[in-house]
Design a protein around this motif. Structure first.
Motif, PDB file in Angstrom:
ATOM      1  N   GLU A 282      16.912 -57.050  22.851  1.00  0.00           N
ATOM      2  CA  GLU A 282      17.483 -58.080  23.714  1.00  0.00           C
ATOM      3  C   GLU A 282      18.780 -57.589  24.356  1.00  0.00           C
ATOM      4  O   GLU A 282      19.023 -57.832  25.548  1.00  0.00           O
ATOM      5  CB  GLU A 282      17.735 -59.363  22.916  1.00  0.00           C
ATOM      6  N   ALA A 283      19.618 -56.907  23.599  1.00  0.00           N
ATOM      7  CA  ALA A 283      20.875 -56.396  24.153  1.00  0.00           C
ATOM      8  C   ALA A 283      20.620 -55.425  25.304  1.00  0.00           C
ATOM      9  O   ALA A 283      21.282 -55.474  26.344  1.00  0.00           O
ATOM     10  CB  ALA A 283      21.678 -55.703  23.051  1.00  0.00           C
ATOM     11  N   MET A 284      19.640 -54.550  25.138  1.00  0.00           N
ATOM     12  CA  MET A 284      19.329 -53.569  26.185  1.00  0.00           C
ATOM     13  C   MET A 284      18.804 -54.239  27.436  1.00  0.00           C
ATOM     14  O   MET A 284      19.297 -54.018  28.546  1.00  0.00           O
ATOM     15  CB  MET A 284      18.286 -52.569  25.674  1.00  0.00           C
ATOM     16  N   THR A 285      17.785 -55.072  27.285  1.00  0.00           N
ATOM     17  CA  THR A 285      17.118 -55.615  28.467  1.00  0.00           C
ATOM     18  C   THR A 285      17.972 -56.663  29.174  1.00  0.00           C
ATOM     19  O   THR A 285      17.941 -56.766  30.399  1.00  0.00           O
ATOM     20  CB  THR A 285      15.749 -56.206  28.101  1.00  0.00           C
ATOM     21  N   SER A 286      18.767 -57.436  28.423  1.00  0.00           N
ATOM     22  CA  SER A 286      19.661 -58.399  29.063  1.00  0.00           C
ATOM     23  C   SER A 286      20.695 -57.673  29.909  1.00  0.00           C
ATOM     24  O   SER A 286      21.011 -58.097  31.029  1.00  0.00           O
ATOM     25  CB  SER A 286      20.355 -59.273  28.010  1.00  0.00           C
TER      26      SER A 286
ATOM     27  N   ILE B  48      25.651 -52.874  27.084  1.00  0.00           N
ATOM     28  CA  ILE B  48      24.628 -53.038  26.044  1.00  0.00           C
ATOM     29  C   ILE B  48      25.282 -53.243  24.675  1.00  0.00           C
ATOM     30  O   ILE B  48      24.856 -54.097  23.885  1.00  0.00           O
ATOM     31  CB  ILE B  48      23.683 -51.827  26.043  1.00  0.00           C
ATOM     32  N   HIS B  49      26.317 -52.463  24.405  1.00  0.00           N
ATOM     33  CA  HIS B  49      27.027 -52.583  23.130  1.00  0.00           C
ATOM     34  C   HIS B  49      27.620 -53.984  22.973  1.00  0.00           C
ATOM     35  O   HIS B  49      27.505 -54.614  21.909  1.00  0.00           O
ATOM     36  CB  HIS B  49      28.137 -51.531  23.062  1.00  0.00           C
ATOM     37  N   ASN B  50      28.234 -54.506  24.038  1.00  0.00           N
ATOM     38  CA  ASN B  50      28.811 -55.850  23.990  1.00  0.00           C
ATOM     39  C   ASN B  50      27.731 -56.905  23.744  1.00  0.00           C
ATOM     40  O   ASN B  50      27.932 -57.858  22.979  1.00  0.00           O
ATOM     41  CB  ASN B  50      29.531 -56.166  25.299  1.00  0.00           C
TER      42      ASN B  50
ATOM     43  N   ARG C  90      24.227 -62.839  31.463  1.00  0.00           N
ATOM     44  CA  ARG C  90      24.289 -62.523  30.036  1.00  0.00           C
ATOM     45  C   ARG C  90      24.818 -63.714  29.235  1.00  0.00           C
ATOM     46  O   ARG C  90      24.331 -64.016  28.147  1.00  0.00           O
ATOM     47  CB  ARG C  90      25.175 -61.298  29.814  1.00  0.00           C
ATOM     48  N   THR C  91      25.814 -64.397  29.789  1.00  0.00           N
ATOM     49  CA  THR C  91      26.353 -65.580  29.118  1.00  0.00           C
ATOM     50  C   THR C  91      25.297 -66.686  29.037  1.00  0.00           C
ATOM     51  O   THR C  91      25.136 -67.346  28.002  1.00  0.00           O
ATOM     52  CB  THR C  91      27.588 -66.100  29.870  1.00  0.00           C
ATOM     53  N   ALA C  92      24.550 -66.875  30.124  1.00  0.00           N
ATOM     54  CA  ALA C  92      23.509 -67.914  30.162  1.00  0.00           C
ATOM     55  C   ALA C  92      22.447 -67.665  29.109  1.00  0.00           C
ATOM     56  O   ALA C  92      22.029 -68.589  28.391  1.00  0.00           O
ATOM     57  CB  ALA C  92      22.877 -67.954  31.558  1.00  0.00           C
ATOM     58  N   ARG C  93      21.988 -66.430  28.998  1.00  0.00           N
ATOM     59  CA  ARG C  93      20.929 -66.130  28.031  1.00  0.00           C
ATOM     60  C   ARG C  93      21.456 -66.214  26.593  1.00  0.00           C
ATOM     61  O   ARG C  93      20.722 -66.605  25.676  1.00  0.00           O
ATOM     62  CB  ARG C  93      20.321 -64.764  28.337  1.00  0.00           C
TER      63      ARG C  93
ATOM     64  N   SER D 100      13.473 -59.072  27.852  1.00  0.00           N
ATOM     65  CA  SER D 100      12.479 -58.038  28.116  1.00  0.00           C
ATOM     66  C   SER D 100      11.354 -58.593  28.981  1.00  0.00           C
ATOM     67  O   SER D 100      10.773 -57.872  29.807  1.00  0.00           O
ATOM     68  CB  SER D 100      11.919 -57.476  26.810  1.00  0.00           C
ATOM     69  N   VAL D 101      11.043 -59.897  28.835  1.00  0.00           N
ATOM     70  CA  VAL D 101      10.017 -60.527  29.675  1.00  0.00           C
ATOM     71  C   VAL D 101      10.586 -60.837  31.050  1.00  0.00           C
ATOM     72  O   VAL D 101       9.945 -60.601  32.073  1.00  0.00           O
ATOM     73  CB  VAL D 101       9.476 -61.809  29.009  1.00  0.00           C
ATOM     74  N   PHE D 102      11.816 -61.368  31.107  1.00  0.00           N
ATOM     75  CA  PHE D 102      12.457 -61.614  32.399  1.00  0.00           C
ATOM     76  C   PHE D 102      12.554 -60.323  33.216  1.00  0.00           C
ATOM     77  O   PHE D 102      12.352 -60.317  34.432  1.00  0.00           O
ATOM     78  CB  PHE D 102      13.869 -62.179  32.196  1.00  0.00           C
TER      79      PHE D 102
END
Length: 443
Positions: free
Chosen positions: A128-132, A163-165, A278-281, A303-305
């Protein structure tokens, strides 16, 4: 990105076709077309039912949606409340998600070891962190991102920092979900997500201003969305927090719809200069977990988005161009959640199949199994199931009831075959499975 054609205004259609209102009611046309929440932009190209024009068909659909709709406390730029209709297909999707995300899950329940479940959760949070972050423009490849997060090394560039954040924010969800949402909490989330990634560091954890002149554009520079004026943001964020906490509300709103509406509203209001998506998700995950949908923590909706970015953006535009009808975004988001659940089922099935095939590769009569003794085969099967586990000579000696020298030979032989690696910690050697153990076993 093509901007969808706005529907004819509902009030105007009512005035034009007032004499046919009774006829439309008798036809009992529903809010969907063959199970789809259609927008005028697409529906105008479809063949209407016999005896109806496209406009009359649309009017009948809108009447059905208005009857089933509920107004939310959050409003669009013009002060109109966002509304959502609970249609048959939306209700069915909500039922499936509730069953899957708040109950048990085949495959995950079989992971009895808590350390294994924790590793599985970390895998999901990494995804999730990567794809977001990649949705927002992070250019880091998946392989590099996974290596960074799993090794714990510091980020090297802007993309890796995003991604780290995001990964840190996913881990913080357990703390945030037990607290009510406040504007200060939203600012804290935004600061964590955007730390050291903004051109102007002072933009982290604060509202955009009128001088920031924030609009949403497509890749060609065409303006797709103008968010509300900056002066309105404090009151709009407070309204969002009240909605998130179910404050001063009457009637029941399905928790999944509430979580999706939070996601939408942050994207619509665009309260920050950057990092809104990122905040929204993240707030979507917060709301789902707070409502007891524990499995959400193991899903990656981004990942789907990411696989259908145009549909994601179009769902926003459909809502904005059709009189604040949030049904388009809700319907699309439900499909995304279901897609993430299917992805999780598939991953668990692949892992189960992987373990089954590994057992076959290590059977005594196989090419590799014939080179190993039963103790080594047992240890490798254990390592496939628990890839982060460490092994020591003295522990292997005790478990197998063998001499120290035999235990040492067992482990060193696996290192020689490049199936294990060793590392000296203090005075003792610790053995660990190689990172690509399953691939090595296949070869």
């Amino acid at each position: 990105m093509k901007v969808p054609v706005s529907p004819p205004p509902f009030g105007q259609l009512l005035d034009l076709h007032a004499s046919e209102f009774g006829k439309l009611l008798r036809l009992r046309i529903g809010p969907e077309v063959r199970g789809r929440y259609e927008h005028w932009d697409h529906l105008r190209h479809l063949a209407p039912p016999d005896g109806l024009s496209s406009e009359l068909w649309w009017l009948a659909i809108k009447l059905a949606r208005m009857t089933a709709a509920r107004d939310l406390s959050m409003k669009d730029r013009d002060g109109h409340p966002f509304r959502v209709a609970l249609t048959d297909s939306i209700a069915e999707k909500l039922h499936t998600i509730t069953r899957e995300c708040s109950g048990s899950l085949r495959g995950l329940d079989s992971i009895a070891d808590e350390r294994a479940k924790e590793r599985f959760l970390i895998r999901s949070q990494i995804e999730e962190a990567m794809t977001s972050s990649q949705l927002e423009g992070a250019g880091t490849t998946t392989a590099v991102a996974k290596e960074m997060l799993r090794s714990g090394r510091a980020p090297r560039d802007h993309g890796e920092r995003m991604i780290h954040n995001n990964y840190l924010a996913m881990q913080e969800l357990k703390r945030w979900r037990d607290q009510p949402l406040t504007p200060e909490a939203v600012f804290e989330i935004h600061r964590l997500l955007t730390a050291d990634t903004l051109e102007e560091p002072t933009q982290a954890g604060r509202f955009r201003t009128a001088d920031d002149n924030i609009v949403v554009q497509d890749e060609t520079g065409r303006t797709l969305h103008v968010p509300p004026h900056a002066d309105e943001l404090p009151s709009r964020l407070q309204t969002l927090c009240d909605f998130a906490n179910s404050t001063n509300e009457t009637g029941f709103l399905h928790p999944v719809i509430r979580a999706i509406a939070l996601h939408f509203q942050i994207g619509y209001d665009h309260p920050f200069c950057d990092g809104n998506g990122r905040t929204a998700r993240t707030l979507f995950y917060w709301s789902m977990l707070r409502s007891g949908y524990w499995l959400t923590e193991f899903l990656s909706v981004s990942s789907v988005f990411k696989r259908a970015k145009a549909q994601y953006l179009r769902a926003y535009l459909y809502t904005e161009t059709d009189e604040a009808d949030l049904g388009y975004f809700v319907d699309h988001h439900l499909d995304v959640i279901l897609g993430a659940i299917d992805g999780l089922h598939g991953w668990l099935a692949r892992k189960a199949d992987e373990r089954h095939r590994t057992e076959g590769m290590l059977r005594p009569g196989s090419h590799l199994g014939g080179k190993l003794n039963h103790r080594q085969r047992e240890l490798l099967l254990n390592a496939v199931r628990y890839p982060d586990k460490t092994y020591r000579i003295d522990r292997h000696m005790q478990i197998q009831n063998i001499s120290y020298q035999t235990a040492r030979s067992d482990l060193l032989a696996l290192v020689k075959l490049k199936l294990m690696r060793s590392e000296r910690i203090g005075k003792a050697f610790v053995f660990m499975p190689v990172g690509d153990l399953v691939e090595k076993l296949k070869k």
